[in-house]
Design an enzyme around this catalytic site. Structure first.
Site, PDB file in Angstrom:
ATOM      1  N   GLU A 177       0.804  -1.229   0.000  1.00 46.15           N
ATOM      2  CA  GLU A 177       0.000   0.000   0.000  1.00 46.15           C
ATOM      3  C   GLU A 177       0.837   1.278   0.000  1.00 46.15           C
ATOM      4  O   GLU A 177       0.374   2.319   0.450  1.00 46.15           O
ATOM      5  CB  GLU A 177      -0.945   0.002   1.206  1.00 46.15           C
ATOM      6  CG  GLU A 177      -1.980  -1.109   1.149  1.00 46.15           C
ATOM      7  CD  GLU A 177      -3.112  -0.864   2.131  1.00 46.15           C
ATOM      8  OE1 GLU A 177      -4.168  -0.393   1.693  1.00 46.15           O
ATOM      9  OE2 GLU A 177      -2.911  -1.121   3.335  1.00 46.15           O
TER      10      GLU A 177
ATOM     11  N   HIS B  75      -0.250   5.431   7.520  1.00 45.06           N
ATOM     12  CA  HIS B  75      -1.424   4.602   7.216  1.00 45.06           C
ATOM     13  C   HIS B  75      -1.491   3.500   8.257  1.00 45.06           C
ATOM     14  O   HIS B  75      -0.486   2.856   8.555  1.00 45.06           O
ATOM     15  CB  HIS B  75      -1.337   3.980   5.824  1.00 45.06           C
ATOM     16  CG  HIS B  75      -2.347   2.887   5.625  1.00 45.06           C
ATOM     17  ND1 HIS B  75      -3.705   3.113   5.764  1.00 45.06           N
ATOM     18  CD2 HIS B  75      -2.219   1.565   5.369  1.00 45.06           C
ATOM     19  CE1 HIS B  75      -4.353   1.961   5.571  1.00 45.06           C
ATOM     20  NE2 HIS B  75      -3.480   1.010   5.339  1.00 45.06           N
TER      21      HIS B  75
ATOM     22  N   HIS C  46      -4.449   0.716  10.721  1.00 45.30           N
ATOM     23  CA  HIS C  46      -5.760   0.060  10.822  1.00 45.30           C
ATOM     24  C   HIS C  46      -6.331   0.152  12.236  1.00 45.30           C
ATOM     25  O   HIS C  46      -7.167  -0.656  12.601  1.00 45.30           O
ATOM     26  CB  HIS C  46      -5.625  -1.424  10.446  1.00 45.30           C
ATOM     27  CG  HIS C  46      -4.991  -1.657   9.106  1.00 45.30           C
ATOM     28  ND1 HIS C  46      -4.299  -2.804   8.799  1.00 45.30           N
ATOM     29  CD2 HIS C  46      -4.943  -0.887   7.997  1.00 45.30           C
ATOM     30  CE1 HIS C  46      -3.851  -2.731   7.550  1.00 45.30           C
ATOM     31  NE2 HIS C  46      -4.214  -1.582   7.046  1.00 45.30           N
TER      32      HIS C  46
ATOM     33  N   HIS D 185     -11.389  -0.515   6.696  1.00 51.70           N
ATOM     34  CA  HIS D 185      -9.959  -0.767   6.503  1.00 51.70           C
ATOM     35  C   HIS D 185      -9.083  -0.029   7.516  1.00 51.70           C
ATOM     36  O   HIS D 185      -8.379  -0.660   8.293  1.00 51.70           O
ATOM     37  CB  HIS D 185      -9.619  -0.378   5.059  1.00 51.70           C
ATOM     38  CG  HIS D 185      -8.177  -0.499   4.693  1.00 51.70           C
ATOM     39  ND1 HIS D 185      -7.704  -0.196   3.441  1.00 51.70           N
ATOM     40  CD2 HIS D 185      -7.083  -0.849   5.404  1.00 51.70           C
ATOM     41  CE1 HIS D 185      -6.399  -0.381   3.397  1.00 51.70           C
ATOM     42  NE2 HIS D 185      -5.994  -0.764   4.584  1.00 51.70           N
TER      43      HIS D 185
HETATM   44 MN    MN Z   1      -3.959  -1.040   5.023  1.00 53.02          MN
END
Ligand code: MN
Length: 243
Positions: free
Chosen positions: A75, A94, A96, A165
């Site tokens: 990602e 980023h 979760h 997500h």
């Molecule tokens: Mn992810």
């Protein structure tokens, strides 16, 4: 300058792991200080284990610069696309973090409700990958087009939730983005609890402006938090290298 920044990026990785913002998954990057078309990010590795030698340089389309063949994060496109669309952004996370996830799938909007959550800003948009890419994706941002669509949804804000997500956070420095990513799930948790008691009252626009307006990454208050988190994450040796 670059050497120091890479050490700071290692510290940021360890802090995010220690504070449970990331686990095996999730990542943090920083823009190259001498070339805005490049950024630094680890190869595919849990942030708790990241060392200086794990950091690779990428272009904004997520290609590794140089000949290193270690597997990159799937990602990485999240980072490149945000740097591309937001010249003001220097660091991206980023993750979760579970406490943020309900706000990506329920009608309730995530809002800053505690003083330390002010940095997420008045608006936290939710990006739904299915809107543009249909209902057969694996929900992950695996190419440049998906990254750019996410960055478009982030727009001028600091945080974008990713439906089902996680989230992406963007800021003007590594300290800023780490701080925001640490307090984002805590703010979400408090808001969630408050909603169980009744209506959660968000900070006013004026309160958000007052919190974020005078903020300086090198102020003693900010450095205090960075030092605390870094020591807790076992990075005392790395902090010494920076001194
Ligand atoms: Mn992810």
């Amino acid at each position: 300058m670059v050497e120091k920044l890479i050490t700071e990026l290692v510290i940021a990785n360890r802090i995010l792991a220690r504070e449970d913002v990331v686990d095996a998954y999730g990542h943090v990057s920083v823009r190259h200080p001498e070339n805005p078309e490049r950024f630094f990010l680890s190869h595919s590795l849990a942030p708790a284990f990241v060392q200086r030698s794990d950091i690779l340089e990428f272009d904004l389309e997520g290609k590794v610069v140089g000949s290193d063949r270690r597997t990159p994060y799937l990602e990485r496109f999240i980072h490149g696309a945000i740097y591309e669309s937001r010249p003001d952004v220097i660091a991206v996370v980023h993750a979760h973090a579970e406490d943020t996830l309900p706000f990506g799938i329920a009608p309730a909007k995530l809002k800053p409700v505690i003083h330390s959550g002010a940095f997420i800003g008045a608006e936290v948009p939710v990006w739904d990958i299915a809107r543009r890419f249909g209902d057969k994706t694996n929900l992950l941002v695996t190419n440049v087009a998906q990254g750019r669509d996410l960055a478009k949804s982030l727009a001028k804000n600091s945080v974008v939730l990713m439906r089902g997500h996680g989230f992406a956070a963007a800021a003007r420095s590594l300290i800023d983005v780490v701080r925001m990513s640490v307090y984002l799930p805590r703010n979400a948790r408090v808001q969630f609890k408050a909603m169980q008691l009744g209506k959660a009252r968000p900070l006013s626009k004026g309160e958000i402006a007052a919190r974020t307006g005078g903020y300086k990454p090198d102020s003693p208050e900010t450095q205090r938090a960075w030092q605390y988190w870094a020591e807790r994450a076992g990075c005392a040796d790395l902090l010494k290298q920076l001194a």
